[in-house]
Design a protein around this motif. Structure first.
Motif, PDB file in Angstrom:
ATOM      1  N   VAL A 214      57.685  28.814  92.557  1.00  0.00           N
ATOM      2  CA  VAL A 214      58.770  29.238  93.738  1.00  0.00           C
ATOM      3  C   VAL A 214      59.181  30.540  93.727  1.00  0.00           C
ATOM      4  O   VAL A 214      59.163  31.420  94.827  1.00  0.00           O
TER       5      VAL A 214
ATOM      6  N   VAL B  49      66.698  32.904  96.977  1.00  0.00           N
ATOM      7  CA  VAL B  49      65.880  32.970  95.841  1.00  0.00           C
ATOM      8  C   VAL B  49      66.808  33.662  94.791  1.00  0.00           C
ATOM      9  O   VAL B  49      66.757  33.097  93.465  1.00  0.00           O
TER      10      VAL B  49
ATOM     11  N   ALA C 200      58.806  32.461  97.304  1.00  0.00           N
ATOM     12  CA  ALA C 200      59.705  31.889  98.381  1.00  0.00           C
ATOM     13  C   ALA C 200      60.898  33.130  98.737  1.00  0.00           C
ATOM     14  O   ALA C 200      61.308  33.985  97.871  1.00  0.00           O
ATOM     15  N   ASP C 201      61.301  32.980 100.140  1.00  0.00           N
ATOM     16  CA  ASP C 201      62.702  33.902 100.064  1.00  0.00           C
ATOM     17  C   ASP C 201      63.808  33.101  99.732  1.00  0.00           C
ATOM     18  O   ASP C 201      65.004  33.528  99.289  1.00  0.00           O
ATOM     19  N   ARG C 202      64.011  32.038  99.982  1.00  0.00           N
ATOM     20  CA  ARG C 202      65.072  31.045 100.150  1.00  0.00           C
ATOM     21  C   ARG C 202      64.698  29.586  99.698  1.00  0.00           C
ATOM     22  O   ARG C 202      63.524  29.186  99.541  1.00  0.00           O
ATOM     23  N   VAL C 203      65.647  29.041  98.889  1.00  0.00           N
ATOM     24  CA  VAL C 203      65.423  27.554  98.096  1.00  0.00           C
ATOM     25  C   VAL C 203      66.064  26.576  98.448  1.00  0.00           C
ATOM     26  O   VAL C 203      67.184  26.745  98.529  1.00  0.00           O
TER      27      VAL C 203
ATOM     28  N   GLU D  68      60.337  33.555 107.639  1.00  0.00           N
ATOM     29  CA  GLU D  68      60.708  33.221 106.301  1.00  0.00           C
ATOM     30  C   GLU D  68      59.842  32.268 105.319  1.00  0.00           C
ATOM     31  O   GLU D  68      59.178  31.350 106.247  1.00  0.00           O
ATOM     32  N   ILE D  69      59.781  32.369 104.127  1.00  0.00           N
ATOM     33  CA  ILE D  69      59.041  31.304 103.472  1.00  0.00           C
ATOM     34  C   ILE D  69      60.393  30.445 102.517  1.00  0.00           C
ATOM     35  O   ILE D  69      61.055  30.910 101.732  1.00  0.00           O
ATOM     36  N   LEU D  70      60.355  29.401 103.149  1.00  0.00           N
ATOM     37  CA  LEU D  70      61.623  28.396 102.366  1.00  0.00           C
ATOM     38  C   LEU D  70      61.033  27.338 101.502  1.00  0.00           C
ATOM     39  O   LEU D  70      59.758  26.746 101.808  1.00  0.00           O
ATOM     40  N   ALA D  71      61.387  27.444 100.213  1.00  0.00           N
ATOM     41  CA  ALA D  71      60.891  26.382  99.406  1.00  0.00           C
ATOM     42  C   ALA D  71      61.610  25.186  99.325  1.00  0.00           C
ATOM     43  O   ALA D  71      62.878  25.382  99.185  1.00  0.00           O
TER      44      ALA D  71
END
Length: 285
Positions: A230, A251, A234-237, A58-61
């Motif tokens: 972002v 996101v 991003a996948d999630r923030v 996952e890419i979390l911002a």
């Protein structure tokens, strides 16, 4: 609907329609993380009872204005805080996170992150030897070239002999990313890695980070104050303000159904800054 909003929605839909974001395993849990600093004026709390999770791949911002605690949070995970820092937390990692390859970090300014007196190849070699203590000289040199190629630097053998000041800002940031990859991390912490770059180079670095995420399955915590940036990665923030989390969601939730007034202000700020320039090819990662 303005071009800026359409571009945000396009970015979000691209992320949601990609099957690699489904059926992930939980990689890390941060529970009740608090970071304070013992100063002459008393204790100053920089991160206040923060909790969130990160999934495998996952890419979390982490988003918020300067001083909200984003960088302090990342440095606490890396163990890079000064001696006057006081850290308390519960269950910061779980069994899916291997002790010998947890984190690597990419800092905001690549020029200050690199040693100006050393050739870039030597700096990458140092990182390789930490991870692969049994590598001989030939294996290390080969790995340096592999990493430079992986981050999009051509002629790696020749480029490895250059000093940081002989490279552009974007190339220096690619070298910093290569050094981080030498550790084979499960989680890459990227602390505003595009802020010091021009718009076109910024898009190239974002594209590189997404490519590395796809190819290696490495999770990322991406720190930024810019929600437009972002939206491209991003996948999630997780939105932070004054050391606390004010909103945490996918996101899509953050950009389309945000409930926090602070998040809405950040979205408005991104719209004002980027405006209709968001349809410019230079902005697209």
């Amino acid at each position: 609907m303005g071009l800026f909003i359409r571009r945000l929605i396009d970015n979000i839909n691209h992320i949601l329609n990609n099957n690699r974001y489904k059926n992930r395993n939980n990689l890390m849990n941060i529970n009740n993380l608090t970071v304070s600093f013992d100063t002459a004026d008393g204790e100053i709390k920089a991160v206040d009872n923060v909790s969130f999770s990160l999934e495998d791949g996952e890419i979390l911002a982490l988003v918020g204005e300067s001083g909200c605690g984003k960088t302090v949070l990342c440095k606490s995970l890396m163990g890079l805080l000064p001696e006057n820092a006081l850290v308390t937390a519960h269950d910061m990692v779980n069994e899916n996170l291997q002790v010998n390859r947890r984190f690597a970090m990419v800092f905001q300014n690549p020029f200050t992150a690199l040693d100006p007196t050393m050739r870039i190849g030597k700096q990458i070699e140092e990182a390789i030897r930490i991870k692969n203590k049994k590598f001989n000289r030939v294996q290390v040199k080969t790995r340096v070239c592999e990493l430079l190629e992986q981050v999009g630097i051509d002629n790696p053998k020749e480029r490895s002999r250059l000093y940081p000041h002989e490279l552009s800002g974007g190339m220096r940031q690619r070298v910093v990313i290569a050094i981080a990859l030498a550790a084979d991390p499960q989680i890459l912490l990227a602390d505003e890695p595009t802020t010091a770059l021009d718009v076109k180079t910024q898009a190239q670095i974002l594209s590189l980070l997404k490519q590395l995420n796809r190819e290696t399955g490495m999770s990322m915590i991406f720190v930024s104050h810019d929600l437009y940036v972002v939206s491209q990665i991003a996948d999630r923030v997780v939105v932070m303000k004054d050391g606390r989390i004010v909103e945490n969601g996918s996101v899509q939730q953050i950009f389309e159904t945000s409930k926090s007034e602070y998040t809405k202000k950040l979205l408005e700020a991104a719209r004002i800054i980027h405006g209709d320039k968001s349809n410019n090819e230079d902005y697209k990662a």
